[in-house]
Design a protein around this motif. Structure first.
Motif, PDB file in Angstrom:
ATOM      1  N   GLY A  79       0.814  -1.214   0.000  1.00 14.02           N
ATOM      2  CA  GLY A  79       0.000   0.000   0.000  1.00 14.02           C
ATOM      3  C   GLY A  79       0.847   1.262   0.000  1.00 14.02           C
ATOM      4  N   ASP A  80       0.566   2.151  -0.937  1.00 17.84           N
ATOM      5  CA  ASP A  80       1.246   3.440  -1.003  1.00 17.84           C
ATOM      6  C   ASP A  80       0.458   4.471  -0.203  1.00 17.84           C
ATOM      7  OD1 ASP A  80       3.281   2.512  -2.597  1.00 17.84           O
ATOM      8  OD2 ASP A  80       2.445   3.290  -4.466  1.00 17.84           O
ATOM      9  N   VAL A  81       1.161   5.269   0.558  1.00 16.35           N
ATOM     10  CA  VAL A  81       0.556   6.350   1.333  1.00 16.35           C
ATOM     11  C   VAL A  81       1.464   7.576   1.230  1.00 16.35           C
ATOM     12  CG1 VAL A  81      -0.578   4.808   2.992  1.00 16.35           C
ATOM     13  CG2 VAL A  81       1.689   5.718   3.505  1.00 16.35           C
ATOM     14  N   THR A  82       0.901   8.703   1.585  1.00 15.80           N
ATOM     15  CA  THR A  82       1.705   9.909   1.783  1.00 15.80           C
ATOM     16  C   THR A  82       1.445  10.356   3.211  1.00 15.80           C
ATOM     17  OG1 THR A  82       1.555  10.519  -0.541  1.00 15.80           O
ATOM     18  CG2 THR A  82       2.179  12.255   1.006  1.00 15.80           C
ATOM     19  N   LEU A  83       2.502  10.422   3.980  1.00 13.55           N
ATOM     20  CA  LEU A  83       2.432  10.899   5.354  1.00 13.55           C
ATOM     21  C   LEU A  83       2.585  12.416   5.293  1.00 13.55           C
ATOM     22  CD1 LEU A  83       4.964   8.258   6.651  1.00 13.55           C
ATOM     23  CD2 LEU A  83       2.477   8.100   6.744  1.00 13.55           C
ATOM     24  N   LEU A  84       1.734  13.126   6.025  1.00 14.69           N
ATOM     25  CA  LEU A  84       1.753  14.581   5.996  1.00 14.69           C
ATOM     26  C   LEU A  84       2.051  15.102   7.390  1.00 14.69           C
ATOM     27  CD1 LEU A  84      -1.503  14.893   3.907  1.00 14.69           C
ATOM     28  CD2 LEU A  84       0.804  15.332   3.067  1.00 14.69           C
ATOM     29  N   ALA A  85       3.176  15.789   7.517  1.00 16.86           N
ATOM     30  CA  ALA A  85       3.572  16.381   8.797  1.00 16.86           C
ATOM     31  C   ALA A  85       3.363  17.888   8.717  1.00 16.86           C
ATOM     32  CB  ALA A  85       5.037  16.066   9.095  1.00 16.86           C
ATOM     33  N   ARG A  86       2.765  18.440   9.744  1.00 14.93           N
ATOM     34  CA  ARG A  86       2.587  19.898   9.801  1.00 14.93           C
ATOM     35  C   ARG A  86       3.784  20.531  10.495  1.00 14.93           C
ATOM     36  NH1 ARG A  86      -1.929  21.957   8.056  1.00 14.93           N
ATOM     37  NH2 ARG A  86      -3.782  20.666   7.951  1.00 14.93           N
ATOM     38  N   ILE A  87       4.339  21.530   9.837  1.00 17.77           N
ATOM     39  CA  ILE A  87       5.431  22.309  10.412  1.00 17.77           C
ATOM     40  C   ILE A  87       4.998  23.765  10.265  1.00 17.77           C
ATOM     41  CG2 ILE A  87       7.867  22.903  10.258  1.00 17.77           C
ATOM     42  CD1 ILE A  87       8.274  20.103   8.974  1.00 17.77           C
ATOM     43  N   GLY A  88       4.431  24.306  11.327  1.00 21.91           N
ATOM     44  CA  GLY A  88       3.852  25.649  11.250  1.00 21.91           C
ATOM     45  C   GLY A  88       2.744  25.650  10.216  1.00 21.91           C
ATOM     46  N   PRO A  89       2.761  26.591   9.285  1.00 22.54           N
ATOM     47  CA  PRO A  89       1.705  26.650   8.276  1.00 22.54           C
ATOM     48  C   PRO A  89       1.945  25.693   7.100  1.00 22.54           C
ATOM     49  CG  PRO A  89       3.189  28.497   7.989  1.00 22.54           C
ATOM     50  CD  PRO A  89       3.649  27.747   9.226  1.00 22.54           C
ATOM     51  N   PHE A  90       3.055  24.985   7.112  1.00 23.02           N
ATOM     52  CA  PHE A  90       3.419  24.119   5.994  1.00 23.02           C
ATOM     53  C   PHE A  90       3.068  22.661   6.284  1.00 23.02           C
ATOM     54  CE2 PHE A  90       6.429  27.642   6.225  1.00 23.02           C
ATOM     55  CZ  PHE A  90       6.167  28.249   5.003  1.00 23.02           C
ATOM     56  N   ARG A  91       2.857  21.908   5.216  1.00 23.43           N
ATOM     57  CA  ARG A  91       2.672  20.459   5.330  1.00 23.43           C
ATOM     58  C   ARG A  91       3.777  19.781   4.532  1.00 23.43           C
ATOM     59  NH1 ARG A  91      -3.460  18.631   4.739  1.00 23.43           N
ATOM     60  NH2 ARG A  91      -2.597  17.997   2.756  1.00 23.43           N
ATOM     61  N   LEU A  92       4.537  18.959   5.212  1.00 25.21           N
ATOM     62  CA  LEU A  92       5.634  18.232   4.596  1.00 25.21           C
ATOM     63  C   LEU A  92       5.110  16.882   4.136  1.00 25.21           C
ATOM     64  CD1 LEU A  92       8.683  17.903   4.014  1.00 25.21           C
ATOM     65  CD2 LEU A  92       8.900  17.010   6.330  1.00 25.21           C
TER      66      LEU A  92
END
Length: 175
Positions: A79-92
């Motif tokens: 399974g492919d996923v994209t993990l999204l981390a919030r760093i202030g107003p940005f999403r990595l």
């Protein structure tokens, strides 16, 4: 464990499956990778085991540590996923693929590997297991090296972020 065809395609590292989530002990680490492993007690008894084993396969270690998951709600092999981390107003964005899954009566979890665009190259595993006395444990394992392009330059900052998130992971399944 059989591997779906194409499991390795698009991954940014060669040591696929090296975190060995199905194995109780882990000693081997390929050359060139930073190896990390820690185990934390997260509960005791059948209820804690039932919850933790379900939660780990539904990405709770990541989501309860501040990540969002774009992809399957449950980890499954390939399974492919994209993990999204919030760093202030940005999403990595951290593209990943589940490269191993273990579901046994006293051991449950998975490992994911990095795809292009992830800040590091390597693999991370989240496994819950229970001991004979009923204690429920979370083991974190990872192998990392610098990512490609600009991520290579940012690797020292990425290592600091890893330390911060690993502390959160250790608390994510506490009952």
């Amino acid at each position: 464990m059989s591997k779906p065809s194409g499991l390795h395609e698009g991954l940014t590292y060669d040591a696929v499956g090296a975190t060995a989530p199905a194995e109780r002990s882990w000693t081997a680490a390929p050359a060139g990778y930073r190896r990390y492993e820690t185990t934390t007690c997260v509960g005791s008894g059948d209820d804690d085991w039932a919850w933790a084993s379900m939660a780990v396969l539904h990405w709770a270690v990541k989501t309860r540590s501040g990540f969002e998951i774009d992809g399957a709600e449950r980890a499954y092999l390939g399974g492919d996923v994209t993990l999204l981390a919030r760093i202030g107003p940005f999403r990595l964005r951290e593209p990943a693929r589940v490269v191993a899954v273990v579901e046994e009566p006293s051991r449950c979890g998975f490992a994911y590997g990095t795809r292009a665009g992830h800040p590091v190259c390597g693999e991370e595993a989240f496994v819950v297991h229970r001991s004979a006395d009923g204690s429920v444990w979370l083991t974190l394992r990872s192998l990392t090296r610098p990512g490609a392009g600009a991520w290579r330059l940012a690797f020292p900052a990425v290592l600091v972020a890893q330390l911060w998130y690993r502390r959160r992971y250790q608390r994510a399944l506490l009952t």
